[in-house]
Scaffold this active site. Sequence first.
Site, PDB file in Angstrom:
ATOM      1  N   HIS A   1     -43.457  43.429 -10.568  1.00  0.00           N
ATOM      2  CA  HIS A   1     -44.343  42.194 -10.846  1.00  0.00           C
ATOM      3  C   HIS A   1     -44.347  42.097 -12.221  1.00  0.00           C
ATOM      4  O   HIS A   1     -44.629  41.061 -12.947  1.00  0.00           O
ATOM      5  CB  HIS A   1     -45.865  42.210 -10.390  1.00  0.00           C
ATOM      6  CG  HIS A   1     -46.121  40.959  -9.828  1.00  0.00           C
ATOM      7  ND1 HIS A   1     -45.557  40.343  -8.545  1.00  0.00           N
ATOM      8  CD2 HIS A   1     -47.193  40.097 -10.262  1.00  0.00           C
ATOM      9  CE1 HIS A   1     -46.275  39.202  -8.481  1.00  0.00           C
ATOM     10  NE2 HIS A   1     -47.271  39.036  -9.197  1.00  0.00           N
TER      11      HIS A   1
ATOM     12  N   ARG B   1     -41.160  36.343  -7.022  1.00  0.00           N
ATOM     13  CA  ARG B   1     -41.884  37.540  -6.521  1.00  0.00           C
ATOM     14  C   ARG B   1     -41.280  38.619  -5.750  1.00  0.00           C
ATOM     15  O   ARG B   1     -39.825  38.330  -5.188  1.00  0.00           O
ATOM     16  CB  ARG B   1     -42.922  37.393  -5.672  1.00  0.00           C
ATOM     17  CG  ARG B   1     -44.009  36.317  -6.011  1.00  0.00           C
ATOM     18  CD  ARG B   1     -45.023  35.789  -5.012  1.00  0.00           C
ATOM     19  NE  ARG B   1     -45.992  34.964  -5.566  1.00  0.00           N
ATOM     20  CZ  ARG B   1     -45.827  33.826  -5.499  1.00  0.00           C
ATOM     21  NH1 ARG B   1     -44.820  33.023  -5.031  1.00  0.00           N
ATOM     22  NH2 ARG B   1     -46.867  32.742  -5.964  1.00  0.00           N
TER      23      ARG B   1
ATOM     24  N   TYR C   1     -51.341  33.762 -18.588  1.00  0.00           N
ATOM     25  CA  TYR C   1     -50.113  34.145 -19.447  1.00  0.00           C
ATOM     26  C   TYR C   1     -50.488  33.532 -21.051  1.00  0.00           C
ATOM     27  O   TYR C   1     -49.886  33.912 -21.856  1.00  0.00           O
ATOM     28  CB  TYR C   1     -48.950  33.513 -19.076  1.00  0.00           C
ATOM     29  CG  TYR C   1     -48.402  34.404 -17.624  1.00  0.00           C
ATOM     30  CD1 TYR C   1     -48.132  35.747 -17.675  1.00  0.00           C
ATOM     31  CD2 TYR C   1     -48.816  33.493 -16.316  1.00  0.00           C
ATOM     32  CE1 TYR C   1     -47.830  36.344 -16.377  1.00  0.00           C
ATOM     33  CE2 TYR C   1     -48.336  34.349 -15.386  1.00  0.00           C
ATOM     34  CZ  TYR C   1     -48.032  35.684 -15.301  1.00  0.00           C
ATOM     35  OH  TYR C   1     -47.636  36.152 -14.078  1.00  0.00           O
TER      36      TYR C   1
ATOM     37  N   LYS D   1     -45.262  31.958  -0.877  1.00  0.00           N
ATOM     38  CA  LYS D   1     -46.403  32.326  -0.154  1.00  0.00           C
ATOM     39  C   LYS D   1     -46.598  31.156   0.911  1.00  0.00           C
ATOM     40  O   LYS D   1     -46.329  29.647   0.170  1.00  0.00           O
ATOM     41  CB  LYS D   1     -47.516  32.235  -1.096  1.00  0.00           C
ATOM     42  CG  LYS D   1     -47.695  33.826  -1.838  1.00  0.00           C
ATOM     43  CD  LYS D   1     -48.934  34.055  -2.667  1.00  0.00           C
ATOM     44  CE  LYS D   1     -48.837  35.475  -3.137  1.00  0.00           C
ATOM     45  NZ  LYS D   1     -50.348  35.651  -4.046  1.00  0.00           N
TER      46      LYS D   1
ATOM     47  N   ARG E   1     -41.934  39.546 -13.506  1.00  0.00           N
ATOM     48  CA  ARG E   1     -42.429  38.178 -13.279  1.00  0.00           C
ATOM     49  C   ARG E   1     -43.271  37.704 -14.402  1.00  0.00           C
ATOM     50  O   ARG E   1     -43.151  36.782 -14.876  1.00  0.00           O
ATOM     51  CB  ARG E   1     -43.261  37.972 -11.990  1.00  0.00           C
ATOM     52  CG  ARG E   1     -43.874  36.897 -11.637  1.00  0.00           C
ATOM     53  CD  ARG E   1     -44.239  36.868 -10.015  1.00  0.00           C
ATOM     54  NE  ARG E   1     -45.267  35.785  -9.665  1.00  0.00           N
ATOM     55  CZ  ARG E   1     -44.873  34.573  -9.376  1.00  0.00           C
ATOM     56  NH1 ARG E   1     -43.615  34.066  -9.128  1.00  0.00           N
ATOM     57  NH2 ARG E   1     -45.745  33.519  -8.935  1.00  0.00           N
TER      58      ARG E   1
ATOM     59  N   HIS F   1     -47.024  28.679  -8.567  1.00  0.00           N
ATOM     60  CA  HIS F   1     -48.341  28.891  -8.315  1.00  0.00           C
ATOM     61  C   HIS F   1     -49.117  27.568  -7.962  1.00  0.00           C
ATOM     62  O   HIS F   1     -48.471  26.579  -8.222  1.00  0.00           O
ATOM     63  CB  HIS F   1     -49.047  29.152  -9.670  1.00  0.00           C
ATOM     64  CG  HIS F   1     -48.874  30.505 -10.250  1.00  0.00           C
ATOM     65  ND1 HIS F   1     -49.050  31.101 -11.573  1.00  0.00           N
ATOM     66  CD2 HIS F   1     -48.842  31.498  -9.391  1.00  0.00           C
ATOM     67  CE1 HIS F   1     -48.820  32.407 -11.620  1.00  0.00           C
ATOM     68  NE2 HIS F   1     -48.529  32.467 -10.490  1.00  0.00           N
TER      69      HIS F   1
END
Length: 298
Positions: free
Chosen positions: A244, A149, A279, A173, A247, A270
Site C-alpha cells: 500500500h 490496490r 495525502y 472495491k 499507492r 476513492h
Amino acid sequence: MKNRDTLFAEFIEYLQLEKNSSQHTIDGYKKDILDFFLFMDEQILQSLSAVTYQDARIYLTKLYENRYAKKSISRKVSSLRSFYKYLVRESYLDTNPFAQVSLPKLEKKLPDFFYEEELEELFRSIDTSTPSGERNKALLEIMYATGIRVSECAGIKLSDIDFSSSVILVSGKGKKERFVPFGYFAKEALHTYINSGRKRLMKGQVHPYVFVNQKGTPLTARGIRYIFNQLIEKAGTNKRIHPHMIRHTFATHLLNRGADLRTVQELLGHSSVSATQVYTHVTKDHLKNTYMAHHPRA
C-alpha cells in the site's frame, strides 16, 4: 417479525446484490454482526427488536473493556448501525439503537511513502535478467504508475490492458470499474514481461491473468506482498514496506508535483474526496520542510 438469522441472511444478500460489496467487506459485516449476536445471547435479548440504545451502550462499553482497538470498535459499531438501518428501511423495526452511539475518535495516521530517490533505488535493485525479475520490475512499475490496490493488481487480465492508449481497466472495491493511465516506463516493463518473462513462467498454464508466480498460476495479493518484502531486503533499505506504500507514494508524488485533489481521487478510485485528503497533510509537510531547508530567511 422474522427471526434474527433470517434477517441477517437477508441483509447479507442485500450487500451482495444491491450494494455490490466485496467479499472482504461482507466477511467483515458477518463477523461483526455474529459477535453482537453472542452478546445478545449473554444478555438474554430474545430478538433484534428487543435491543435498545442502552443495550448498544453496554455493548460499546464491553468492547472497550475487552481492549479492542479504536479502529475495530468503530468498524463494529458501523456494521451494526448499517444492519439496523437496513432493518428500519425495510420496516422490520421502527428505530435504530446504534444511530446515536458515538464512535471513538481515531488518530489520524499519515500514510507512509517513499521519497523519489528511495523509489529509484528500489527500481535499480531489481535484476531483470530472469523471468521473475522481469515480472517484479513490471509489478513495481505498474503499481507506482497507477496507484492501484494490491488486490486490483492481482486481478488484472491481459484483456484489461490497452497498450495503444496506455490505460488499464481496473476492477476496484464493490466491483466498480475505472480506467487508469500508465506511462512510458510501466509500458516498456509490462510489454517486456508479457512477451518474455510471463511466457517462461507460465509453464503450460492457460489463464488470462497478467501477473503469475513461479508455478505459472495467478499471483495472489499475499504473493505480491511477499515479492515486495524480498525487493526491500535486496535493496538494503531499513524502511519496512507494505504494498500500500506504493499507492501512498503514487498519490503523494502526484500532489507534490501539482496534480489536483479531484484527479488523484479519481485515479485512486476513492468514492469521496475526504479519503484522498489525507495525502495533502503529507504534501504540506513536504512543502514546509523544503521551505525551511532552502529559504534564506527561514
